[in-house]
Design an enzyme around this catalytic site. Structure first.
Site, mmCIF file in Angstrom:
data_model
loop_
_atom_site.group_PDB
_atom_site.id
_atom_site.type_symbol
_atom_site.label_atom_id
_atom_site.label_comp_id
_atom_site.label_asym_id
_atom_site.label_seq_id
_atom_site.Cartn_x
_atom_site.Cartn_y
_atom_site.Cartn_z
ATOM 1 N N SER A 135 39.483 28.626 40.586
ATOM 2 C CA SER A 135 39.341 29.792 41.468
ATOM 3 C C SER A 135 37.866 29.893 41.838
ATOM 4 C CB SER A 135 39.768 31.044 40.706
ATOM 5 O OG SER A 135 39.318 32.209 41.356
ATOM 6 N N TYR A 148 39.159 36.488 32.956
ATOM 7 C CA TYR A 148 39.774 35.623 33.972
ATOM 8 C C TYR A 148 38.723 34.666 34.549
ATOM 9 C CZ TYR A 148 42.068 34.022 38.219
ATOM 10 O OH TYR A 148 42.597 33.224 39.210
HETATM 11 N N1 LIG Z 1 46.219 34.446 44.246
HETATM 12 C C1 LIG Z 1 44.916 34.314 44.138
HETATM 13 O O1 LIG Z 1 44.129 35.107 44.691
HETATM 14 C C2 LIG Z 1 44.315 33.153 43.377
HETATM 15 C C3 LIG Z 1 43.004 32.772 43.690
HETATM 16 C C4 LIG Z 1 42.430 31.720 42.996
HETATM 17 C C5 LIG Z 1 43.157 31.057 42.008
HETATM 18 N N2 LIG Z 1 44.420 31.472 41.715
HETATM 19 C C6 LIG Z 1 45.140 30.768 40.635
HETATM 20 O O2 LIG Z 1 46.228 30.069 41.196
HETATM 21 C C7 LIG Z 1 47.273 29.955 40.232
HETATM 22 C C8 LIG Z 1 48.572 30.435 40.861
HETATM 23 O O3 LIG Z 1 48.443 31.818 41.169
HETATM 24 P P1 LIG Z 1 49.329 32.537 42.258
HETATM 25 O O4 LIG Z 1 48.416 33.220 43.188
HETATM 26 O O5 LIG Z 1 50.326 31.607 42.802
HETATM 27 O O6 LIG Z 1 49.996 33.659 41.349
HETATM 28 P P2 LIG Z 1 51.524 34.007 41.092
HETATM 29 O O7 LIG Z 1 52.252 34.085 42.380
HETATM 30 O O8 LIG Z 1 51.505 35.204 40.199
HETATM 31 O O9 LIG Z 1 52.062 32.732 40.280
HETATM 32 C C9 LIG Z 1 51.772 32.515 38.932
HETATM 33 C C10 LIG Z 1 52.760 31.517 38.395
HETATM 34 O O10 LIG Z 1 52.502 31.287 37.011
HETATM 35 C C11 LIG Z 1 53.748 31.317 36.314
HETATM 36 N N3 LIG Z 1 53.535 31.699 34.931
HETATM 37 C C12 LIG Z 1 52.933 32.825 34.465
HETATM 38 N N4 LIG Z 1 52.949 32.839 33.136
HETATM 39 C C13 LIG Z 1 53.571 31.690 32.735
HETATM 40 C C14 LIG Z 1 53.897 31.146 31.471
HETATM 41 N N5 LIG Z 1 53.551 31.764 30.330
HETATM 42 N N6 LIG Z 1 54.560 29.969 31.423
HETATM 43 C C15 LIG Z 1 54.914 29.331 32.557
HETATM 44 N N7 LIG Z 1 54.612 29.798 33.793
HETATM 45 C C16 LIG Z 1 53.952 30.965 33.868
HETATM 46 C C17 LIG Z 1 54.553 32.371 37.079
HETATM 47 O O11 LIG Z 1 55.947 32.202 36.896
HETATM 48 P P3 LIG Z 1 56.848 33.052 35.900
HETATM 49 O O12 LIG Z 1 56.405 34.475 35.963
HETATM 50 O O13 LIG Z 1 58.220 32.789 36.435
HETATM 51 O O14 LIG Z 1 56.639 32.423 34.569
HETATM 52 C C18 LIG Z 1 54.200 31.997 38.511
HETATM 53 O O15 LIG Z 1 55.022 30.947 38.954
HETATM 54 C C19 LIG Z 1 46.828 30.777 39.020
HETATM 55 O O16 LIG Z 1 46.258 29.899 38.072
HETATM 56 C C20 LIG Z 1 45.746 31.678 39.580
HETATM 57 O O17 LIG Z 1 44.804 32.027 38.599
HETATM 58 C C21 LIG Z 1 45.029 32.489 42.389
#
Ligand SMILES: NC(=O)c1ccc[n+]([C@@H]2O[C@H](COP(=O)([O-])OP(=O)(O)OC[C@H]3O[C@@H](n4cnc5c(N)ncnc54)[C@H](OP(=O)(O)O)[C@@H]3O)[C@@H](O)[C@H]2O)c1
Length: 257
Positions: A135, A148
Site C-alpha cells: 500500500s 496497518y
Molecule cells: N482498498 C484500499 O484502499 C487499499 C489500498 C492499498 C492496499 N490495499 C490492500 O489490498 C488488499 C486487498 O484489499 P481490498 O481493498 O480488496 O479489501 P477487501 O475488499 O476488504 O478485501 C479483503 C480480502 O481479504 C480477505 N480476508 C480477510 N481476512 C482474511 C483471512 N483471515 N483469511 C483469508 N482471507 C481473508 C477478505 O475475504 P473474507 O472476508 O471472505 O475472508 C477479502 O477477500 C489488502 O491487503 C489491503 O490492505 C487496499
C-alpha cells in the site's frame, strides 16, 4: 497442472485480479480462490470462464495453510502466479483499539502472507511470479493507522528483498502500493476512525490498480504505484525527512483536510 493462487479473492482487489486474468493465461488450468466467505467465492467462480477451485479458509490459521499446501502437493501443481490480497486495516488511535484487531493485522497482513509465500515457492518454476498487496501506507509512518502502515512497510520491504533473492531462479516479485482504492476495505477500516479527508480525491478504481499491477508484474517491475499523486507521495517520502511530512499531515488533520 499450472495454477494461479489468489488470496482475498472474495472481494475488492483480489476479486478484480481474478476477473481481469480470466480468459487470459491459457496455459493455466485452474484459478485457486482463497478467502473465508465461501458464498462470495462461489459467486465469483460462477462468473469466471476459467476452471476454479475454492478454498474457503482463514489463512491466519496454520491448519488452513497446511491444507492449501497439501492440495498443491497432491495436485502436482506448479504455482505460476501467487497473488496475496488478503488483508485488512483498522484506523484510529493505537491505544483505543482492541489489541486483538491490532495483532490480527500483523497476523494476516504479514505472518500469513510470509508463511504462504514460503510454502509456495518450492512449487514455482522459472517464470513464476509473486504479486503482494502492500500500500502507499508503506511509504511512511501513519499516526491513526499505525499498525496497518507498519504491516504494509513490512510487505514492501519483504517483497523487494525476496525479489532480489529469487531473481536468479527466474521468479519475479512485485509489490503493489496503491493509495486508497474503492473497495469494501474502508467499511472495516473506517469503523473505528478516519484518515485525512483528502483521501477521497486520490481514490482509485480497483480495475485500474489491478491492470497496472498485472502489467508491472509482467515486466518484472518490483514495485507498482498507480496514479500521479501517489507517485508524488512516494518520491516525497524518499526525499523529505519523515518527521517533516508527519508534521504537515498533523496540521492537515487538525484543519479537517
Ligand atoms: N482498498 C484500499 O484502499 C487499499 C489500498 C492499498 C492496499 N490495499 C490492500 O489490498 C488488499 C486487498 O484489499 P481490498 O481493498 O480488496 O479489501 P477487501 O475488499 O476488504 O478485501 C479483503 C480480502 O481479504 C480477505 N480476508 C480477510 N481476512 C482474511 C483471512 N483471515 N483469511 C483469508 N482471507 C481473508 C477478505 O475475504 P473474507 O472476508 O471472505 O475472508 C477479502 O477477500 C489488502 O491487503 C489491503 O490492505 C487496499
Amino acid at each position: 497442472m499450472n495454477i494461479i493462487i489468489i488470496t482475498g479473492a472474495s472481494s475488492g482487489i483480489g476479486r478484480e485480479f481474478a476477473r481481469q486474468m480470466d480468459g487470459h493465461f491459457d496455459r493455466t488450468e485452474e484459478f485457486w480462490l482463497v478467502a473465508r466467505s465461501r458464498e462470495k467465492l462461489e459467486a465469483l467462480a460462477k462468473d469466471l470462464k476459467h476452471r476454479t477451485r475454492i478454498f474457503a479458509m482463514d489463512i491466519t490459521r496454520e491448519e488452513s495453510l497446511d491444507a492449501l499446501e497439501e492440495a498443491v502437493f497432491q495436485s502436482h501443481a506448479v504455482v505460476r502466479i501467487l497473488i496475496g490480497c488478503a488483508g485488512y486495516g483498522i484506523m484510529g488511535s493505537f491505544c483505543e483499539q482492541e489489541p486483538r484487531l491490532e495483532t490480527g493485522m500483523v497476523r494476516l497482513n504479514c505472518e500469513a502472507l510470509t508463511d504462504l509465500t514460503h510454502r509456495m515457492i518450492p512449487y514455482m518454476r522459472r517464470g513464476s511470479r509473486i504479486i503482494q498487496m502492500a500500500s502507499s501506507a508503506a511509504f511512511l509512518p501513519q499516526p491513526g493507522f499505525a499498525v496497518y502502515a507498519a504491516t504494509k512497510a513490512y510487505v514492501l520491504s519483504f517483497s523487494r528483498a525476496l525479489g532480489e533473492e529469487l531473481k536468479n531462479a527466474g521468479i519475479y516479485v512485485t509489490s503493489v502500493c496503491p493509495g486508497p482504492v474503492d473497495t469494501p476495505f474502508f467499511d472495516i477500516a473506517e469503523a473505528t476512525g478516519s484518515t485525512l479527508a483528502v483521501k477521497k480525491y486520490t481514490m482509485a478504481e480497483a480495475s485500474r490498480v489491478v491492470a497496472l499491477a498485472l502489467k508491472d508484474s509482467y515486466y518484472r517491475r518490483p514495485v507498482s504505484v498507480c496514479s500521479l499523486p501517489i507517485k508524488a507521495l512516494w518520491a516525497l517520502s524518499k526525499a523529505v525527512p519523515h518527521s517533516a511530512i508527519l508534521h504537515v499531515m498533523a496540521q492537515m488533520k487538525k484543519k479537517g483536510l
